[in-house]
Design a protein around this motif. Structure first.
Motif, PDB file in Angstrom:
ATOM      1  N   UNK A  57       4.545  -2.702 -13.839  1.00 26.93           N
ATOM      2  CA  UNK A  57       5.048  -1.690 -12.909  1.00 26.93           C
ATOM      3  C   UNK A  57       3.956  -0.712 -12.495  1.00 26.93           C
ATOM      4  N   UNK A  58       2.712  -1.102 -12.662  1.00 21.92           N
ATOM      5  CA  UNK A  58       1.585  -0.254 -12.281  1.00 21.92           C
ATOM      6  C   UNK A  58       1.609  -0.002 -10.771  1.00 21.92           C
ATOM      7  N   UNK A  59       1.494   1.252 -10.336  1.00 19.22           N
ATOM      8  CA  UNK A  59       1.573   1.549  -8.898  1.00 19.22           C
ATOM      9  C   UNK A  59       0.495   0.867  -8.070  1.00 19.22           C
ATOM     10  N   UNK A  60      -0.668   0.600  -8.656  1.00 19.25           N
ATOM     11  CA  UNK A  60      -1.731  -0.086  -7.919  1.00 19.25           C
ATOM     12  C   UNK A  60      -1.365  -1.541  -7.645  1.00 19.25           C
ATOM     13  N   UNK A  61      -0.691  -2.161  -8.600  1.00 11.30           N
ATOM     14  CA  UNK A  61      -0.221  -3.534  -8.410  1.00 11.30           C
ATOM     15  C   UNK A  61       0.838  -3.572  -7.319  1.00 11.30           C
ATOM     16  N   UNK A  62       1.766  -2.635  -7.376  1.00 13.25           N
ATOM     17  CA  UNK A  62       2.843  -2.593  -6.393  1.00 13.25           C
ATOM     18  C   UNK A  62       2.293  -2.360  -4.979  1.00 13.25           C
ATOM     19  N   UNK A  63       1.327  -1.480  -4.868  1.00  8.25           N
ATOM     20  CA  UNK A  63       0.747  -1.180  -3.556  1.00  8.25           C
ATOM     21  C   UNK A  63       0.032  -2.409  -2.985  1.00  8.25           C
ATOM     22  N   UNK A  64      -0.680  -3.141  -3.834  1.00 10.99           N
ATOM     23  CA  UNK A  64      -1.356  -4.358  -3.380  1.00 10.99           C
ATOM     24  C   UNK A  64      -0.338  -5.385  -2.880  1.00 10.99           C
ATOM     25  N   UNK A  65       0.785  -5.516  -3.594  1.00 11.24           N
ATOM     26  CA  UNK A  65       1.829  -6.455  -3.180  1.00 11.24           C
ATOM     27  C   UNK A  65       2.457  -6.033  -1.854  1.00 11.24           C
ATOM     28  N   UNK A  66       2.669  -4.732  -1.689  1.00 11.37           N
ATOM     29  CA  UNK A  66       3.268  -4.220  -0.445  1.00 11.37           C
ATOM     30  C   UNK A  66       2.348  -4.480   0.738  1.00 11.37           C
ATOM     31  N   UNK A  67       1.074  -4.206   0.580  1.00 10.86           N
ATOM     32  CA  UNK A  67       0.125  -4.400   1.674  1.00 10.86           C
ATOM     33  C   UNK A  67       0.009  -5.871   2.058  1.00 10.86           C
ATOM     34  N   UNK A  68       0.031  -6.759   1.068  1.00  8.00           N
ATOM     35  CA  UNK A  68      -0.025  -8.190   1.359  1.00  8.00           C
ATOM     36  C   UNK A  68       1.216  -8.658   2.104  1.00  8.00           C
ATOM     37  N   UNK A  69       2.363  -8.117   1.732  1.00 11.05           N
ATOM     38  CA  UNK A  69       3.609  -8.468   2.417  1.00 11.05           C
ATOM     39  C   UNK A  69       3.566  -8.003   3.879  1.00 11.05           C
ATOM     40  N   UNK A  70       3.041  -6.808   4.092  1.00 15.31           N
ATOM     41  CA  UNK A  70       2.925  -6.301   5.469  1.00 15.31           C
ATOM     42  C   UNK A  70       2.035  -7.209   6.316  1.00 15.31           C
ATOM     43  N   UNK A  71       0.957  -7.713   5.730  1.00 17.55           N
ATOM     44  CA  UNK A  71      -0.001  -8.532   6.489  1.00 17.55           C
ATOM     45  C   UNK A  71       0.466  -9.968   6.668  1.00 17.55           C
ATOM     46  N   UNK A  72       1.005 -10.594   5.587  1.00 19.00           N
ATOM     47  CA  UNK A  72       1.274 -12.026   5.620  1.00 19.00           C
ATOM     48  C   UNK A  72       2.763 -12.375   5.691  1.00 19.00           C
ATOM     49  N   UNK A  73       3.647 -11.394   5.443  1.00 16.10           N
ATOM     50  CA  UNK A  73       5.066 -11.689   5.371  1.00 16.10           C
ATOM     51  C   UNK A  73       5.509 -11.942   3.941  1.00 16.10           C
ATOM     52  N   UNK A  74       6.747 -12.373   3.789  1.00 17.28           N
ATOM     53  CA  UNK A  74       7.325 -12.500   2.444  1.00 17.28           C
ATOM     54  C   UNK A  74       7.110 -13.864   1.804  1.00 17.28           C
ATOM     55  N   UNK A  75       6.720 -14.861   2.588  1.00 18.60           N
ATOM     56  CA  UNK A  75       6.520 -16.198   2.033  1.00 18.60           C
ATOM     57  C   UNK A  75       5.644 -17.033   2.932  1.00 18.60           C
ATOM     58  N   UNK A  76       5.413 -18.273   2.505  1.00 20.64           N
ATOM     59  CA  UNK A  76       4.516 -19.166   3.254  1.00 20.64           C
ATOM     60  C   UNK A  76       5.250 -20.293   3.966  1.00 20.64           C
ATOM     61  N   UNK A  77       6.511 -20.517   3.603  1.00 20.80           N
ATOM     62  CA  UNK A  77       7.340 -21.531   4.267  1.00 20.80           C
ATOM     63  C   UNK A  77       6.717 -22.914   4.236  1.00 20.80           C
TER      64      UNK A  77
END
Length: 395
Positions: A57-77
């Motif tokens: 639950x480290x905030x740095x981990x969460x922020x990295x995940x959020x930024x990746x979701x914004x750039x790439x979306x939620x999945x790869x399909x």
């Protein structure tokens, strides 16, 4: 009722445990996986997590995940074999190869799929897979799918392993597969001796580092690194769902092996790729584990404190020397009852009962994170002592 339903309706063990008020599974948590969690509106100390680094639950981990979701979306399909490979996936593979010290890396959607897809297809008819009897279920499922000869050796017993190697045809391909840290009882594989025997009998070695990464080795690189045997172990497996605070897994090895796996490993080819969020989280976790050695140092401090506490208490803890501490109960229903009573006391632990272990080997699995405090461990020891005395397991 159709025959299938009629057959499965005979399985009533969960209903019986629920009726007895001791059913211990699917306990819903309504908070982050911190050392303290919320269950049914009540604060409970969490000693059942596999996140040894304490980063989940480290905030740095969460922020990295959020930024990746914004750039790439939620999945790869799609699978990595087709449309599911992102540049961030390649970055993670290169980063892990550097971190572990191997030539190449493949990332899978789960750690289970790594062992399933690697163990099942590396060897063929006439070859041999040699495996420890306490290897993880994913390794066992992988060897079941293989067309190779399957030879089990006694747990961490090098004499038994050598006898099985001697039973193999000398010219055949031989793959020894073992957990680095055994997930139920917390003991460590004798990797130096396994490597010595592998060299003597011309075998390859694969080590599952799911429970070793974040705990052993420089920067948490695992048991193989701890022993200085990275070059001698042919395949090193890891998962992102524990110390990496994410989801997914990897195999680190040489390019000849990954070239084959990329075109034959079914759990890789026919499964959608790891999500962008999970990928970014794992990338960030590697950096933090290297930059913050205090996590690993503190984890060992509280591990040794807990081990000493349990021994002084008179608990049977087997051969563990790791943050995974088995508290043997040796009775299924008593294990369930103790798990319930400890939760009532504010302590979350995991029961391990048959068929995961033999009925006479049932246990409570107590595991530690780098973010646990000494005070929290002390509280757990006191509560466990109280409950164990109630059941006359200790003096």
């Amino acid at each position: 009722m159709k025959p299938l339903q009629a057959k499965l309706a005979k399985y009533t063990a969960p209903q019986e445990a629920k009726a007895a008020g001791v059913y211990p599974y699917f306990r819903a948590i309504s908070s982050e996986q911190e050392p303290e969690v919320i269950i049914n509106g009540k604060k409970v100390l969490m000693f059942g997590s596999n996140c040894y680094s304490g980063l989940v639950s480290d905030p740095r981990i969460k922020e990295a995940a959020i930024e990746a979701t914004k750039k790439y979306g939620t999945g790869c399909a799609g699978s990595p074999f087709l449309n599911g490979t992102l540049d961030i996936h390649k970055q993670l593979e290169a980063r892990i190869a550097e971190y572990i010290g191997k030539e190449d890396v493949m990332i899978y959607s789960t750690g289970f799929e790594v062992n399933l897809g690697v163990v099942s297809c590396l060897t063929g008819r006439g070859d041999y897979i040699l495996w420890d009897e306490q290897d993880h279920a994913s390794i066992i499922e992988g060897r079941r799918l293989s067309f190779s000869n399957s030879l089990k050796y006694k747990h961490n017993d090098m004499e038994s392993l050598e006898k099985q190697l001697q039973a193999c045809k000398p010219e055949a391909i031989k793959l020894i597969v073992t957990d680095g840290v055994f997930s139920m009882e917390g003991d460590v594989a004798n990797v130096p001796e396994i490597v010595r025997l592998a060299k003597q009998y011309n075998a390859a070695v694969m080590v599952d580092e799911a429970h070793g990464i974040g705990v052993f080795g420089k920067g948490g690189r695992g048991v193989v690194n701890h022993y200085g045997l990275t070059d001698d172990v042919d395949l090193i497996m890891g998962t992102f769902s524990k110390s990496f605070a994410s989801l997914g897994g990897f195999i680190a090895t040489d390019k000849e092996i990954t070239n084959f796996l990329r075109h034959h490993s079914r759990s890789y080819i026919f499964t959608a790729s790891i999500t962008p969020a999970s990928t970014a989280a794992a990338l960030k976790a590697i950096d933090i584990m290297i930059e913050e050695p205090w996590r690993q140092e503190h984890l060992w401090e509280i591990t040794n404190y807990a081990l000493e506490g349990f021994r002084n208490m008179g608990c049977e803890i087997g051969h563990t020397s790791t943050p995974i501490i088995p508290l043997f109960i040796r009775d299924n229903m008593k294990t369930f009852a103790i798990t319930r009573d400890l939760l009532d006391e504010g302590i979350f632990v995991n029961p391990v009962v048959s068929p995961a272990v033999a009925p006479e080997d049932t246990l409570i699995r107590f595991s530690l994170m780098a973010t646990h405090t000494k005070e929290q461990v002390t509280t757990a020891l006191e509560k466990i002592q109280k409950v164990f005395r109630k059941y006359q397991l200790i003096p």
